[in-house]
Design a protein around this motif. Structure first.
Motif, PDB file in Angstrom:
ATOM      1  N   THR A 192       0.842  -1.196   0.000  1.00  0.00           N
ATOM      2  CA  THR A 192       0.000   0.000   0.000  1.00  0.00           C
ATOM      3  C   THR A 192       0.876   1.245   0.000  1.00  0.00           C
ATOM      4  O   THR A 192       0.662   2.187  -0.772  1.00  0.00           O
ATOM      5  CB  THR A 192      -0.907   0.009   1.243  1.00  0.00           C
ATOM      6  N   ILE A 193       1.893   1.242   0.877  1.00  0.00           N
ATOM      7  CA  ILE A 193       2.814   2.380   0.952  1.00  0.00           C
ATOM      8  C   ILE A 193       3.604   2.509  -0.349  1.00  0.00           C
ATOM      9  O   ILE A 193       3.783   3.611  -0.885  1.00  0.00           O
ATOM     10  CB  ILE A 193       3.753   2.214   2.153  1.00  0.00           C
ATOM     11  N   LYS A 194       4.066   1.381  -0.874  1.00  0.00           N
ATOM     12  CA  LYS A 194       4.834   1.426  -2.117  1.00  0.00           C
ATOM     13  C   LYS A 194       3.978   1.962  -3.257  1.00  0.00           C
ATOM     14  O   LYS A 194       4.444   2.758  -4.085  1.00  0.00           O
ATOM     15  CB  LYS A 194       5.358   0.038  -2.456  1.00  0.00           C
ATOM     16  N   SER A 195       2.702   1.567  -3.315  1.00  0.00           N
ATOM     17  CA  SER A 195       1.803   2.064  -4.354  1.00  0.00           C
ATOM     18  C   SER A 195       1.627   3.569  -4.240  1.00  0.00           C
ATOM     19  O   SER A 195       1.571   4.286  -5.246  1.00  0.00           O
ATOM     20  CB  SER A 195       0.440   1.365  -4.249  1.00  0.00           C
ATOM     21  N   LEU A 196       1.539   4.070  -3.002  1.00  0.00           N
ATOM     22  CA  LEU A 196       1.412   5.502  -2.771  1.00  0.00           C
ATOM     23  C   LEU A 196       2.598   6.251  -3.374  1.00  0.00           C
ATOM     24  O   LEU A 196       2.431   7.240  -4.100  1.00  0.00           O
ATOM     25  CB  LEU A 196       1.325   5.772  -1.262  1.00  0.00           C
ATOM     26  N   PHE A 197       3.802   5.770  -3.100  1.00  0.00           N
ATOM     27  CA  PHE A 197       5.012   6.421  -3.595  1.00  0.00           C
ATOM     28  C   PHE A 197       5.168   6.265  -5.108  1.00  0.00           C
ATOM     29  O   PHE A 197       5.569   7.205  -5.797  1.00  0.00           O
ATOM     30  CB  PHE A 197       6.236   5.857  -2.868  1.00  0.00           C
ATOM     31  N   LEU A 198       4.847   5.079  -5.622  1.00  0.00           N
ATOM     32  CA  LEU A 198       4.975   4.853  -7.063  1.00  0.00           C
ATOM     33  C   LEU A 198       4.031   5.746  -7.856  1.00  0.00           C
ATOM     34  O   LEU A 198       4.412   6.337  -8.869  1.00  0.00           O
ATOM     35  CB  LEU A 198       4.694   3.388  -7.381  1.00  0.00           C
ATOM     36  N   ASN A 199       2.790   5.856  -7.391  1.00  0.00           N
ATOM     37  CA  ASN A 199       1.829   6.711  -8.079  1.00  0.00           C
ATOM     38  C   ASN A 199       2.242   8.172  -8.009  1.00  0.00           C
ATOM     39  O   ASN A 199       2.139   8.910  -8.998  1.00  0.00           O
ATOM     40  CB  ASN A 199       0.434   6.522  -7.473  1.00  0.00           C
ATOM     41  N   ALA A 200       2.736   8.599  -6.844  1.00  0.00           N
ATOM     42  CA  ALA A 200       3.164   9.988  -6.692  1.00  0.00           C
ATOM     43  C   ALA A 200       4.348  10.299  -7.604  1.00  0.00           C
ATOM     44  O   ALA A 200       4.426  11.375  -8.205  1.00  0.00           O
ATOM     45  CB  ALA A 200       3.532  10.267  -5.238  1.00  0.00           C
ATOM     46  N   ALA A 201       5.267   9.343  -7.727  1.00  0.00           N
ATOM     47  CA  ALA A 201       6.439   9.545  -8.579  1.00  0.00           C
ATOM     48  C   ALA A 201       6.048   9.580 -10.053  1.00  0.00           C
ATOM     49  O   ALA A 201       6.592  10.369 -10.840  1.00  0.00           O
ATOM     50  CB  ALA A 201       7.462   8.441  -8.332  1.00  0.00           C
ATOM     51  N   SER A 202       5.094   8.743 -10.446  1.00  0.00           N
ATOM     52  CA  SER A 202       4.748   8.634 -11.867  1.00  0.00           C
ATOM     53  C   SER A 202       4.005   9.858 -12.381  1.00  0.00           C
ATOM     54  O   SER A 202       4.131  10.222 -13.551  1.00  0.00           O
ATOM     55  CB  SER A 202       3.907   7.371 -12.104  1.00  0.00           C
TER      56      SER A 202
END
Length: 291
Positions: A192-202
């Motif tokens: 969940t945390i990784k998805s948050l960061f990945l989406n924010a970066a993309s």
């Protein structure tokens, strides 16, 4: 850490209707592992519960053979396999001379397939022969029958590329996981945390050249926003909701906890100082022990 499992048969990912990002794995060929599948009509499908149990049994046998790990000239650690009933398997190493000192390793079983086997689902990668993985995962939507054949898809390569050369962002991600652990929010899973960061970066919602502390403040604000909406998209499968397993009361509880942490972090930022008490309260004793 993804642990790739190779099957002695052909596997085809079959999308699960109404649940983007989830698949069943249809098995075919002469060497189908019958102890790991369900037989439906003339077809065979990998049973995620059976393959998880098989994987755990093999890990347990290896641990029984090893029993202990000795660090030369230092401490000895006792090994134990812990399962929380979710996706990951955890090997916990406990120091015999200091039981409070623990090291944990997470393993996530994954079955690899090529996007060419399923090109319509990943149009943004249809010309890229990078492997995707199917990970055993229960569909977490409320009021959905427990489908023992469900797997969720992920792509470590594209996730790695999204965070490549963004060290501050990766450090912020680690800090987010630490505060999650220290503040009793177990259903905000690591992915969940990784998805948050990945989406924010993309979508460039954050300047990753900032300090990890400022990145953390920004990401907590984003997490609260997604918790309020009850929807956080799975990276590269935007119709899939990473928060689907959280009820409204749980989301509200986590929002309150994150608001409390956010206020404290902002105070630390404004005075340009974080005390030992602040670190213990926000990130837990484990962070201090690792320094």
């Amino acid at each position: 850490m993804l642990t790739q499992i190779k099957m002695p048969c052909n596997l085809e990912p079959v999308p699960i209707k109404s649940h983007p990002g989830y698949v069943c794995l249809r098995a075919s060929g002469d060497n189908i592992p019958l102890h790991l599948v369900n037989h439906q009509g003339d077809e065979y499908y990998i049973n995620r519960r059976k393959i998880q149990a098989w994987f755990r049994e093999n890990v347990d046998e290896v641990i029984q053979e090893l029993a202990y790990i000795h660090r030369i000239g230092e401490r000895s650690y006792e090994l134990k396999c812990v399962t929380g009933g979710h996706i990951a398997h955890t090997i916990k190493a406990t120091c015999l001379s200091d039981p409070a000192r623990k090291i944990c390793f997470d393993f996530v079983l994954a079955i690899m397939f090529s996007p060419s086997m399923w090109p319509s689902v990943f149009p943004q990668q249809r010309n890229q022969e990078r492997s995707w993985y199917a990970v055993p995962c229960k569909i977490k939507s409320p009021n959905v029958e427990n489908d023992l054949l469900s797997f969720i898809v992920c792509s470590p390569y594209w996730e790695h590329m999204a965070l490549k050369k963004k060290q501050n962002l990766k450090d912020g991600l680690r800090l987010m996981k630490a505060l999650r652990d220290a503040n009793d929010m177990p259903k905000i899973f690591s992915y969940t945390i990784k998805s948050l960061f990945l989406n924010a970066a993309s979508v460039k919602r954050i300047n990753w050249n900032q300090s990890p502390g400022r990145i953390l403040i920004r990401m907590i604000v984003l997490m609260v926003k997604f918790l309020r909406k009850g929807f956080l998209p799975l990276y590269l499968v935007p119709d899939s909701n990473v928060l689907e397993g959280l009820g409204k009361d749980e989301r509200m509880d986590y929002m309150r906890r994150l608001f409390r942490i956010l206020k404290l972090l902002i105070k630390c930022r404004n005075r340009n100082c974080m005390t030992i008490d602040d670190i213990e309260l926000i990130f837990g004793i484990s962070v201090l022990q690792s320094l």
